[in-house]
Enzyme design. Structure first.
Site: not given
Ligand code: NAD
Ligand code: TYD
Length: 355
Positions: A132-134, A158, A162
């Site tokens: 993810t970009d997060e 989260y 990741k």
């Protein structure tokens, strides 16, 4: 054949359905069926011998090893994860377990299997890790979009879990030569999206006459990509991506949350107007902000576009219309996923609705 993990969830199910719509290469689908996993997403594959579903955990090293030995896939695509930021704030444990420890066990099993392959089979094998970009953290208003070399600075349990899994994948390439690829994608939307996430929650709540809870001032920015465009990017990276590389995936669609909610409301006004003639936007309710809420994400997808010639097929306008129409046409799916576990979550998260 390929082994997909987490293929009963939102993106994984879309990926499996698109894969089998486009080719006959079989898929083994390993999914634990957490609250987010739903075999109803895959009912159109019932009786299709190209799809083998196995309920199990990516952290179960012996099960993964047995599946690899039995099916001898040419690629593993790892979607399996705990994926909801708000849940990670309420309880990070499952995120550490699946996203970090689970990915570690998966990597170990894949490393052992790949180590036993020979010649062309060994050369052709790939592990594609979906991220993810997060992991890059939050951008300020004038900052350039995230490139693949942006500092990794995750802010939620989260995104930290990741990022940890991305680092493990990277290390297995660097240390053991495991042939890995990593994709870091922006926010997805589309069919089969679990209604704990912004867009499906707004559609479902609007139709049920419930408040539309917008966190904080609603001016947080996400970069939205229609799920099938994410799936096509993954297929393209699997096919042509350079080993050990990261590819950012995004559709250049930055929007503040309140604009997303207003767009959903306007589409519902058009397609399923309220009986009392009032606009759905009248249900918007500003609520307490998410702790540590990232202000802005934006993906620079130029590497994927330039190296692999990938482009999204949908604009935000076409994708969001398709999505709203899908939810209107799949009231049964929505009703079935609103299980006891779903109701408990909504009760916990939205207990005090005002800002
Ligand atoms: P999801 O929560 O809808 O689905 C996750 C799936 O993984 C579920 O089917 C669940 O049962 C399964 N799963 C969970 N733990 C497991 C375990 N230990 N073993 C096997 N299966 C397990 O998530 P999603 O939105 O489809 O996201 C899929 C992947 O894409 C995740 O890795 C996520 O981080 C990443 N991603 C998501 C988005 C997004 O906007 N949704 C954007 C970029 C990246
Ligand atoms: P979400 O769909 O949870 O994705 P992520 O946090 O991974 O980006 O949330 C998208 C944005 O919408 C995020 O800024 C939080 C916000 N949001 C709300 O304002 N209200 C809600 O009820 C939810 C679920 C999210």
């Amino acid at each position: 054949m390929i082994l997909v993990t987490g293929g009963a969830g939102f993106i994984g199910a879309n990926f499996v359905l698109d894969w089998l719509a486009q080719c006959d290469e079989p898929v083994v689908n390993l999914d634990k069926l957490t609250y987010a996993g739903n075999l109803e997403n895959l009912t159109s594959l019932q009786g299709d011998a190209r799809h083998v579903f196995v309920q199990g955990d990516i952290g179960d090293a012996s099960l993964v090893a047995q599946l690899l030995t039995q099916h001898r896939p040419r690629a593993v695509i790892n979607f399996a994860a705990e994926s909801h930021v708000d849940r990670s704030i309420h309880g990070p444990g499952d995120f550490i377990q699946t996203n970090i420890v689970g990915t570690f066990h998966l990597l170990e099993a894949v490393r052992a299997y790949w180590g036993g392959l020979q010649g062309a089979q060994k050369d052709a094998f790939r592990l594609l890790h979906v991220s993810t970009d997060e992991v890059y953290g939050s951008l300020g208003p004038g900052d350039a979009a995230f490139t693949e070399t942006h500092r990794v600075e995750p802010n939620s349990p989260y995104s930290a879990s990741k990022a940890a899994s991305d680092h493990l994948v990277r290390a297995y390439h660097h240390t053991y030569g495991l042939p890995v690829l990593t994709t870091n994608c922006s926010n997805n939307y589309g069919p089969f999206h679990f209604p704990e996430k912004l867009i499906p929650l707004m559609i479902v709540n609007a139709l049920a006459g419930k408040p539309l809870p917008v966190y904080g001032d609603g001016m947080q920015i996400r970069d939205w990509l229609y799920v099938k465009d994410h799936c096509s990017a993954i297929r393209r990276v699997l096919e042509g991506g350079r080993l050990g590389e990261i590819y950012n995936v995004g559709g250049w669609n930055e929007k503040p949350n309140i604009e997303i909610v207003n767009t959903v409301c306007a589409l519902l006004d058009e397609l399923r107007p309220r009986a009392d003639g009032q606009p759905y936007a009248s249900q918007i309710s500003y609520v307490k902000d998410r702790p540590g809420h990232d202000r802005r994400y934006a993906i620079d997808a130029r590497k994927l576009e330039a190296e692999l010639g990938w482009k999204p097929a949908e604009t935000f306008e076409s994708g969001i219309r398709k999505t709203v129409m899908w939810y209107l046409d799949h009231a049964d799916w929505v009703e079935h996923v609103q299980s006891g576990a779903y109701r408990e979550w909504v009760g916990l998260q939205y207990a005090s609705p005002s800002a």
